[in-house]
Design a protein around this motif. Structure first.
Motif, mmCIF file in Angstrom:
data_model
loop_
_atom_site.group_PDB
_atom_site.id
_atom_site.type_symbol
_atom_site.label_atom_id
_atom_site.label_comp_id
_atom_site.label_asym_id
_atom_site.label_seq_id
_atom_site.Cartn_x
_atom_site.Cartn_y
_atom_site.Cartn_z
ATOM 1 N N PRO A 1 8.023 -1.958 5.981
ATOM 2 C CA PRO A 1 6.930 -1.054 6.365
ATOM 3 C C PRO A 1 6.928 0.198 5.490
ATOM 4 C CG PRO A 1 8.741 -0.871 7.925
ATOM 5 C CD PRO A 1 9.095 -1.996 7.006
ATOM 6 N N ALA A 2 5.742 0.706 5.231
ATOM 7 C CA ALA A 2 5.618 1.915 4.423
ATOM 8 C C ALA A 2 5.930 3.156 5.244
ATOM 9 C CB ALA A 2 4.207 2.007 3.848
ATOM 10 N N PHE A 3 6.480 4.163 4.609
ATOM 11 C CA PHE A 3 6.772 5.445 5.261
ATOM 12 C C PHE A 3 5.463 6.046 5.774
ATOM 13 C CE2 PHE A 3 7.881 10.055 5.056
ATOM 14 C CZ PHE A 3 9.001 10.037 5.863
ATOM 15 N N PRO A 4 5.347 6.315 7.091
ATOM 16 C CA PRO A 4 4.052 6.691 7.670
ATOM 17 C C PRO A 4 3.768 8.190 7.701
ATOM 18 C CG PRO A 4 5.593 6.281 9.433
ATOM 19 C CD PRO A 4 6.357 6.080 8.149
ATOM 20 N N TYR A 5 4.566 8.953 6.975
ATOM 21 C CA TYR A 5 4.416 10.406 6.989
ATOM 22 C C TYR A 5 4.124 10.908 5.570
ATOM 23 C CZ TYR A 5 6.738 9.716 11.476
ATOM 24 O OH TYR A 5 7.066 9.279 12.746
ATOM 25 N N PRO A 6 3.666 12.142 5.444
ATOM 26 C CA PRO A 6 3.388 12.680 4.110
ATOM 27 C C PRO A 6 4.637 12.711 3.226
ATOM 28 C CG PRO A 6 2.402 14.061 5.811
ATOM 29 C CD PRO A 6 3.288 13.086 6.518
ATOM 30 N N VAL A 7 4.426 12.499 1.937
ATOM 31 C CA VAL A 7 5.500 12.534 0.946
ATOM 32 C C VAL A 7 5.115 13.520 -0.147
ATOM 33 C CG1 VAL A 7 6.739 11.198 -0.825
ATOM 34 C CG2 VAL A 7 6.241 10.165 1.398
ATOM 35 N N ASP A 8 6.070 14.326 -0.562
ATOM 36 C CA ASP A 8 5.870 15.227 -1.691
ATOM 37 C C ASP A 8 5.976 14.399 -2.968
ATOM 38 O OD1 ASP A 8 6.264 17.050 -3.830
ATOM 39 O OD2 ASP A 8 7.073 18.557 -2.479
ATOM 40 N N VAL A 9 4.836 14.058 -3.550
ATOM 41 C CA VAL A 9 4.792 13.118 -4.662
ATOM 42 C C VAL A 9 5.556 13.642 -5.874
ATOM 43 C CG1 VAL A 9 3.275 11.882 -6.247
ATOM 44 C CG2 VAL A 9 2.602 12.163 -3.852
ATOM 45 N N GLU A 10 5.405 14.916 -6.177
ATOM 46 C CA GLU A 10 6.086 15.471 -7.337
ATOM 47 C C GLU A 10 7.597 15.491 -7.141
ATOM 48 O OE1 GLU A 10 4.550 19.258 -8.405
ATOM 49 O OE2 GLU A 10 2.518 18.505 -8.850
ATOM 50 N N TRP B 1 13.969 3.972 4.931
ATOM 51 C CA TRP B 1 13.614 5.059 5.853
ATOM 52 C C TRP B 1 13.643 4.602 7.309
ATOM 53 C CZ3 TRP B 1 9.626 4.899 9.348
ATOM 54 C CH2 TRP B 1 8.693 3.859 9.197
ATOM 55 N N ALA B 2 13.339 3.323 7.544
ATOM 56 C CA ALA B 2 13.196 2.807 8.909
ATOM 57 C C ALA B 2 14.496 2.290 9.490
ATOM 58 C CB ALA B 2 12.149 1.694 8.924
#
Length: 481
Positions: free
Chosen positions: A290-299, A383-384
């Motif tokens: 599953p994909a991380f469902p929260y915001p990610v700091d891309v940089e 992450w999960a």
């Protein structure tokens, strides 16, 4: 908010003494005897070679996993419903059919040869959980409760059984549960006793005929199971061996048939399961994290990728367009993590179980060959999968990347049960004392005590040398895998 996997009040079945030295294990194969040298049941550290896997039908495998009676004994349905008058499942799992559609996802219904409908645990007891109220097949259940004596459940359900046919079905299940009960009780909620459970069943089954014995045929395992954190199924598409010490080599589908062991009483009982085992294996190998469902700091994650490639990829592989996975097991002395599980797998004290596998329909001399260390797992969906390490001793990724943050004593926060996206793990409470200081047994079993045998949180300190900024970037990148 993310909620953890459901804990079913029963016993799950899944996959998971001689002193070390020069001895032979003689095992009859038909009219001949085969000698087993203990060195046959060892693998070196280093790369784990691949084995050819039989093809299977992914859709048929999912259907079988969710509906087929591979665990063929259980509680009579009428007794189950008398004990549980309300349907416990709030959200059905798609693909469940008939009675199964109304049962909790970790239970399966079928009608036995005497016409009695029985309810049994299935693989999802340990291999499914909830994320954001969605049931995720293949997610290890890190909140399962194996601290209680399952014999209590046997006695409780027996009060609700009616009639000769139901009694016969219940007795079959009850006898098996009673036989393994002393070997499957963990110290704390969340860790899993699957290995000890399997060995306890092996001690009662003839490896060639699979006929059940009322008394042990070989010495059973120790009564204190070592704790295991259930790895996610989606890693199986990359792994050449199924388990932490690289047991489960060779034909994975064949070895997975061990999941049916609780109830069998003869090779004919597994004949049907043999037919669809490759389908289940194909489905498991098809699962995606599953994909991380929260915001990610891309940089920040981009900076972390460079750090990962420099510091982590040699062991854990690379991710993205050109993925690689080393399939490499490292010695305990190098990793430094709790050694009990790897040590006891390779010190000779478990060779009788490896010989059992070699004689049985479930494997051969290649199947149960542990190495004296742990395989570095693929990190898809890492992450999960908190808590971390093979024994679930580190509650979040922040603490895994900085060892001085790891609590000696801790417990999950259950009310409510929240996920911490910043630290990548379940929220927990640090405690000042361990299980020995807690007199209330209900509170004691909630405590993860890293001073207990096999529960240690040491080792894997490679990222301690990084700066705080580097660790922050690395953690952010791990959220994207």
């Amino acid at each position: 908010m993310i909620r953890g996997g459901v804990a079913i009040g029963g016993v799950a079945v899944l996959l998971g003494a001689f002193a070390a030295g020069a001895f032979w294990l003689f095992a009859p194969f038909g009219n001949r005897e085969t000698a087993f040298d203990p060195s046959q049941f060892r693998s070196p550290t280093g790369p784990v070679p691949p084995s050819e896997q039989r093809p299977g039908d992914i859709d048929a495998g999912r259907h079988a996993l969710l509906n087929a009676p591979y665990v063929s004994c259980g509680i009579p349905y009428n007794a189950y419903r008398r004990l549980n008058p309300e349907t416990a499942e709030n959200k059905p799992l798609s693909g469940r059919e008939g009675r199964n559609a109304e049962l909790p996802y970790a239970l399966t219904s079928h009608v036995n040869e005497d016409g009695v409908e029985v309810i049994s645990n299935n693989c999802l007891t340990c291999h499914a959980g909830r994320l954001n109220d969605e049931i995720i097949i293949g997610l290890g259940n890190e909140f399962g409760d194996f601290t209680r004596d399952p014999s209590r459940l046997v006695l409780q359900t027996g009060n609700y059984v009616r009639g000769a046919a139901e009694t016969k079905a219940w007795e079959h299940w009850a006898d098996r549960i009673d036989s393994i009960a002393p070997y499957v009780q963990t110290k704390t909620i969340g860790v899993n006793p699957a290995t000890n459970l399997t060995w306890a069943l092996m001690s009662r089954l003839d490896p060639e005929t699979l006929k059940w014995s009322e008394t042990p045929l070989i010495d059973p395992p120790p009564r204190d199971p070592l704790p295991i954190s259930v790895p996610p199924w989606w890693g199986m598409s990359k792994k050449n061996a199924m388990f932490y010490t690289t047991i489960g080599r060779g034909d994975h589908a064949r070895f997975m048939l061990l999941a049916s062991m609780l109830c069998i009483d003869g090779t004919e009982d597994v004949a049907d399961i043999v037919a669809y085992a490759p389908d289940i294996r194909a489905f498991i190998a098809s699962l995606a994290a599953p994909a991380f469902p929260y915001p990610v700091d891309v940089e920040l994650a981009a900076d972390g990728e460079g750090i990962f490639l420099r510091e982590c990829s040699a062991c854990h592989g690379t991710y993205g367009a050109n993925e690689t996975f080393p399939n490499r097991v490292y010695p305990v002395s190098e990793i430094g993590t709790d050694p009990a599980y790897a040590t006891e797998a390779t010190d000779g004290s478990r060779d009788r179980f490896y010989a059992w596998v070699a004689r049985s329909p479930y494997g051969d001399t290649e199947s149960a060959n542990p190495a004296p260390g742990y395989i570095a797992p693929p990190l898809d969906g890492i992450w999960a999968t908190a808590p971390y390490l093979h024994n679930g001793s580190v509650p979040n990724m922040e603490a895994l990347l900085r060892s001085d943050l790891r609590p000696k004593y801790w417990r999950h926060l259950f009310d409510p049960r929240n996920y911490d996206p910043q630290r990548m793990g379940w929220r927990f409470e640090v405690l000042s004392a361990g299980q020995e200081s807690e007199k209330d047994p209900e509170r004691r079993r909630l405590i993860y005590d890293t001073t207990l045998r096999g529960y240690g949180n040491q080792g894997h300190t490679y990222s301690d040398k990084l700066s705080a900024e580097e660790r922050s970037a690395l953690l952010e990148y791990l959220k994207t895998l």
